[in-house]
Design an enzyme around this catalytic site. Structure first.
Site, short mmCIF file in Angstrom:
data_model
loop_
_atom_site.label_atom_id
_atom_site.label_comp_id
_atom_site.label_asym_id
_atom_site.label_seq_id
_atom_site.Cartn_x
_atom_site.Cartn_y
_atom_site.Cartn_z
N SER A 18 0.83 -1.21 0.00
CA SER A 18 0.00 0.00 0.00
C SER A 18 0.86 1.26 0.00
O SER A 18 1.91 1.30 0.67
CB SER A 18 -0.87 0.05 1.26
OG SER A 18 -1.80 -0.98 1.29
N TYR A 154 -9.85 4.79 -16.14
CA TYR A 154 -9.89 5.40 -14.80
C TYR A 154 -11.30 5.95 -14.51
O TYR A 154 -11.74 6.02 -13.37
CB TYR A 154 -8.81 6.48 -14.68
CG TYR A 154 -8.42 6.74 -13.24
CD1 TYR A 154 -7.92 5.72 -12.43
CD2 TYR A 154 -8.54 8.01 -12.68
CE1 TYR A 154 -7.57 5.95 -11.11
CE2 TYR A 154 -8.18 8.25 -11.35
CZ TYR A 154 -7.70 7.22 -10.58
OH TYR A 154 -7.36 7.45 -9.27
N LYS A 161 -11.54 11.87 -8.12
CA LYS A 161 -10.28 12.53 -7.74
C LYS A 161 -10.35 14.04 -8.01
O LYS A 161 -9.75 14.82 -7.26
CB LYS A 161 -9.09 11.91 -8.47
CG LYS A 161 -8.76 10.47 -8.03
CD LYS A 161 -8.42 10.34 -6.57
CE LYS A 161 -7.86 8.97 -6.23
NZ LYS A 161 -7.79 8.75 -4.76
P1 NAD Z 1 -4.43 -0.05 -1.48
O1 NAD Z 1 -5.43 -1.04 -1.95
O2 NAD Z 1 -3.21 -0.57 -0.85
O3 NAD Z 1 -5.11 1.01 -0.50
C1 NAD Z 1 -6.45 1.40 -0.61
C2 NAD Z 1 -6.98 1.44 0.79
O4 NAD Z 1 -8.34 1.91 0.80
C3 NAD Z 1 -6.99 0.06 1.45
O5 NAD Z 1 -6.26 0.10 2.65
C4 NAD Z 1 -8.45 -0.19 1.73
O6 NAD Z 1 -8.65 -0.92 2.93
C5 NAD Z 1 -8.96 1.24 1.84
N1 NAD Z 1 -10.43 1.31 1.73
C6 NAD Z 1 -11.22 1.05 0.65
N2 NAD Z 1 -12.52 1.15 1.01
C7 NAD Z 1 -12.54 1.52 2.32
C8 NAD Z 1 -13.56 1.76 3.29
N3 NAD Z 1 -14.87 1.66 2.96
N4 NAD Z 1 -13.21 2.09 4.54
C9 NAD Z 1 -11.91 2.19 4.91
N5 NAD Z 1 -10.89 1.95 4.05
C10 NAD Z 1 -11.21 1.62 2.78
O7 NAD Z 1 -4.08 0.83 -2.78
P2 NAD Z 1 -3.24 2.18 -2.95
O8 NAD Z 1 -2.90 2.23 -4.39
O9 NAD Z 1 -2.19 2.27 -1.94
O10 NAD Z 1 -4.35 3.30 -2.71
C11 NAD Z 1 -4.22 4.34 -1.76
C12 NAD Z 1 -4.62 5.68 -2.35
O11 NAD Z 1 -3.65 6.05 -3.33
C13 NAD Z 1 -5.97 5.71 -3.04
O12 NAD Z 1 -6.59 6.95 -2.77
C14 NAD Z 1 -5.59 5.64 -4.50
O13 NAD Z 1 -6.58 6.18 -5.36
C15 NAD Z 1 -4.35 6.49 -4.48
N6 NAD Z 1 -3.47 6.37 -5.65
C16 NAD Z 1 -3.04 5.16 -6.08
C17 NAD Z 1 -2.21 5.08 -7.19
C18 NAD Z 1 -1.73 3.75 -7.70
O14 NAD Z 1 -1.35 3.65 -8.87
N7 NAD Z 1 -1.71 2.70 -6.89
C19 NAD Z 1 -1.81 6.24 -7.85
C20 NAD Z 1 -2.24 7.48 -7.38
C21 NAD Z 1 -3.09 7.53 -6.28
#
Ligand code: NAD
Length: 259
Positions: A18, A154, A161
């Site tokens: 994560s 997306y 976002k």
């Molecule tokens: P991840 O799956 O590791 O993390 C997503 C988290 O959201 C998880 O811990 C999950 O438990 C939590 N979540 C989802 N629904 C939930 C709920 N109802 N209540 C509480 N928690 C909830 O994936 P990640 O990529 O680390 O995502 C984290 C953030 O980073 C997100 O906002 C994602 O959009 C953003 N992001 C990701 C990327 C990428 O390419 N991975 C790029 C830019 C931004």
């Protein structure tokens, strides 16, 4: 030890891939004391493992769609820690079928779920936790370039976002009264649990690696370090911003080509 003496709540660790884990580790390495949450019992063992590794005393349940868990979390922080200095919101969700195919086919249900879990949760979390934050604290949320540009598949998450980034600007004014700052960090694509729900994600990774100025994808360690800057006093004059950590990909007008 830039974060020495600072305590922070990090919401969004699912496992050690994560982005929230990368942020937690960077803050821990610089002396911060951390508080973590887990979304549900299925994810709890993974978060426990991370907590052990990062010397985290307590983890608390938080599904952002359950107001009673949010209230209990605020009470628990007050009881167990007093006040905290920083807050990370690293949460997003949209139904899988909305992250493939055409945006025009987005259902009302999928739209509402994406907005509730990925956007409203920031407002809710900040409102609940602000009373247990010290003046001069810092809040951070995670966003992606799909808010500003078209990125294949997306879809509704791009709209969410965009709303998240706008929310950061409005929250910045409310929190600014107490000198609390809030910013969004726009990370490049990284293979995580959440990202695996996006159609053809491996193609996006390949494309970014080939076409970013640094010719690479970013790691969760690099995102963690940028996050730490925004959470620390080093960025005390910065609020309401979207800050990029994407190997420069967002500046490109055209793909690179070889002569
Ligand atoms: P991840 O799956 O590791 O993390 C997503 C988290 O959201 C998880 O811990 C999950 O438990 C939590 N979540 C989802 N629904 C939930 C709920 N109802 N209540 C509480 N928690 C909830 O994936 P990640 O990529 O680390 O995502 C984290 C953030 O980073 C997100 O906002 C994602 O959009 C953003 N992001 C990701 C990327 C990428 O390419 N991975 C790029 C830019 C931004």
């Amino acid at each position: 030890m830039i974060m020495k003496g600072k305590k922070g709540l990090i919401v969004g660790v699912a496992n050690n891939r994560s982005i929230a884990y990368g942020i937690a580790k960077a803050c821990k390495n610089q002396g911060a004391e951390l508080i973590l949450t887990y979304q549900n019992d299925k994810l709890k063992p993974r978060v426990e493992k991370v907590a052990k590794e990062l010397d985290v005393k307590n983890i608390y349940p938080l599904d952002v769609s359950k107001p009673e868990e949010l209230n209990a979390l605020k009470e628990a922080i007050e009881r167990d820690y007093g006040k905290i200095d920083f807050l990370v919101h690293s949460v997003a969700f949209a139904p899988r079928e909305a992250l493939d195919g055409k945006f025009i086919d987005t259902s009302k249900d999928a739209f509402n779920i994406a907005m509730e879990i990925s956007v409203y949760s920031l407002i809710d979390l900040v409102r609940a936790i602000e009373p247990v934050m010290n003046d001069g604290g810092s809040v951070l949320t995670l966003t992606y370039l799909g808010s500003q540009r078209y990125i294949p598949h997306y879809n509704v998450m791009g709209v969410a976002k965009a709303a998240l980034e706008a929310s950061v600007r409005y929250l910045a004014v409310d929190l600014g009264e107490r000198k609390i700052r809030i910013n969004a960090l726009s990370a490049g694509p990284i293979k995580t649990l959440a990202a695996s729900g996006i159609g053809d994600f491996s193609e996006i990774l390949k494309y970014n690696e080939k076409n970013s100025p640094l010719r690479k994808n970013v790691s969760i360690e690099e995102v963690g370090n940028s996050a730490m800057y925004l959470l620390s006093d080093l960025s005390s004059g910065v609020t309401g911003e979207v800050h990029f950590v994407d190997a420069g990909y967002n500046i490109m007008g055209m793909p690179l080509y070889e002569k």
